[in-house]
Design a protein around this motif. Structure first.
Motif, short mmCIF file in Angstrom:
data_model
loop_
_atom_site.label_atom_id
_atom_site.label_comp_id
_atom_site.label_asym_id
_atom_site.label_seq_id
_atom_site.Cartn_x
_atom_site.Cartn_y
_atom_site.Cartn_z
N VAL A 30 0.87 -1.18 0.00
CA VAL A 30 0.00 0.00 0.00
C VAL A 30 0.91 1.23 0.00
O VAL A 30 2.02 1.20 0.52
N VAL A 31 0.42 2.29 -0.61
CA VAL A 31 1.25 3.49 -0.80
C VAL A 31 0.53 4.73 -0.33
O VAL A 31 -0.65 4.94 -0.62
N CYS A 32 1.26 5.56 0.39
CA CYS A 32 0.84 6.92 0.69
C CYS A 32 1.70 7.80 -0.23
O CYS A 32 2.92 7.87 -0.08
N ALA A 33 1.07 8.40 -1.21
CA ALA A 33 1.77 9.14 -2.25
C ALA A 33 1.62 10.65 -2.05
O ALA A 33 0.59 11.11 -1.57
N VAL A 34 2.64 11.39 -2.43
CA VAL A 34 2.66 12.84 -2.26
C VAL A 34 2.21 13.52 -3.56
O VAL A 34 2.83 13.34 -4.61
N GLN A 35 1.10 14.28 -3.47
CA GLN A 35 0.58 14.99 -4.63
C GLN A 35 1.64 15.93 -5.21
O GLN A 35 2.32 16.64 -4.47
N GLY A 36 1.77 15.91 -6.52
CA GLY A 36 2.74 16.78 -7.19
C GLY A 36 4.15 16.22 -7.19
O GLY A 36 5.04 16.83 -7.77
N GLU A 37 4.37 15.10 -6.54
CA GLU A 37 5.69 14.49 -6.49
C GLU A 37 5.67 13.07 -7.05
O GLU A 37 6.45 12.73 -7.92
N THR A 38 4.76 12.25 -6.53
CA THR A 38 4.73 10.84 -6.89
C THR A 38 4.08 10.64 -8.26
O THR A 38 3.05 11.25 -8.56
N ASP A 39 4.66 9.76 -9.07
CA ASP A 39 4.11 9.41 -10.36
C ASP A 39 2.75 8.73 -10.15
O ASP A 39 2.68 7.71 -9.45
N PRO A 40 1.67 9.27 -10.72
CA PRO A 40 0.34 8.69 -10.52
C PRO A 40 0.22 7.22 -10.93
O PRO A 40 -0.65 6.51 -10.42
N SER A 41 1.08 6.74 -11.80
CA SER A 41 0.98 5.35 -12.24
C SER A 41 1.33 4.35 -11.12
O SER A 41 1.07 3.16 -11.27
N ILE A 42 1.85 4.83 -9.99
CA ILE A 42 2.15 3.95 -8.87
C ILE A 42 0.88 3.22 -8.41
O ILE A 42 0.93 2.08 -7.97
N SER A 43 -0.26 3.89 -8.54
CA SER A 43 -1.54 3.31 -8.08
C SER A 43 -1.88 2.01 -8.79
O SER A 43 -2.54 1.15 -8.21
N SER A 44 -1.46 1.88 -10.03
CA SER A 44 -1.82 0.68 -10.80
C SER A 44 -1.00 -0.54 -10.39
O SER A 44 -1.35 -1.66 -10.78
N SER A 45 0.04 -0.36 -9.61
CA SER A 45 0.89 -1.51 -9.27
C SER A 45 0.84 -1.89 -7.79
O SER A 45 1.64 -2.72 -7.35
N ASN A 48 -3.45 -0.55 -2.60
CA ASN A 48 -4.20 0.63 -2.16
C ASN A 48 -3.28 1.84 -2.17
O ASN A 48 -2.11 1.72 -1.82
N THR A 49 -3.83 2.98 -2.55
CA THR A 49 -3.07 4.23 -2.58
C THR A 49 -3.92 5.34 -1.99
O THR A 49 -5.11 5.42 -2.26
N THR A 50 -3.29 6.19 -1.19
CA THR A 50 -3.93 7.43 -0.77
C THR A 50 -2.99 8.56 -1.14
O THR A 50 -1.77 8.38 -1.17
N TRP A 51 -3.56 9.69 -1.47
CA TRP A 51 -2.78 10.85 -1.88
C TRP A 51 -2.84 11.92 -0.79
O TRP A 51 -3.91 12.24 -0.29
N ILE A 52 -1.67 12.46 -0.44
CA ILE A 52 -1.60 13.53 0.56
C ILE A 52 -0.78 14.68 0.00
O ILE A 52 -0.02 14.52 -0.96
N ARG A 53 -0.95 15.84 0.61
CA ARG A 53 -0.09 16.99 0.32
C ARG A 53 0.99 17.02 1.39
O ARG A 53 0.82 16.48 2.49
N LEU A 54 2.10 17.65 1.08
CA LEU A 54 3.16 17.79 2.07
C LEU A 54 2.60 18.44 3.33
O LEU A 54 1.80 19.36 3.26
N GLY A 55 2.97 17.92 4.46
CA GLY A 55 2.52 18.47 5.73
C GLY A 55 1.29 17.80 6.31
O GLY A 55 0.88 18.12 7.42
N GLN A 56 0.69 16.87 5.60
CA GLN A 56 -0.52 16.21 6.09
C GLN A 56 -0.17 14.94 6.87
O GLN A 56 -0.63 13.84 6.56
N LEU A 57 0.60 15.11 7.92
CA LEU A 57 1.06 13.97 8.71
C LEU A 57 -0.11 13.20 9.32
O LEU A 57 -0.11 11.97 9.32
#
Length: 77
Positions: A30-45, A48-57
């Motif tokens: 499962v991946v917690c991905a950083v919006q604007g940084e992480t390649d969106p294609s990570i979700s397909s592999s 589960n994926t959730t997207w966060i912005r920097l600072g959303q600890l």
């Protein structure tokens, strides 16, 4: 050995390589991905994926808690 991996993914190819190798070894990923940084294609592999912005600890912690992750390890290159 635990058969799952929770990954905080930033930019570049490394998150893809880690996820691919973990899946090859039969681990659930499962991946917690950083919006604007992480390649969106990570979700397909991963499962589960959730997207966060920097600072959303708190959102990051909530995601991993919901996925039943209780232990954190630091990867070293």
């Amino acid at each position: 050995m635990d058969s799952s991996l929770g990954l905080i993914a930033g930019n570049g190819i490394l998150p893809h390589l880690i996820a691919r190798e973990a899946k090859r070894c039969g681990r659930r990923v499962v991946v917690c991905a950083v919006q604007g940084e992480t390649d969106p294609s990570i979700s397909s592999s991963v499962e589960n994926t959730t997207w966060i912005r920097l600072g959303q600890l708190s959102r990051l912690l909530k995601f991993f808690k919901e996925e039943n992750y209780r232990r954190i390890s630091r990867a070293r290159l």
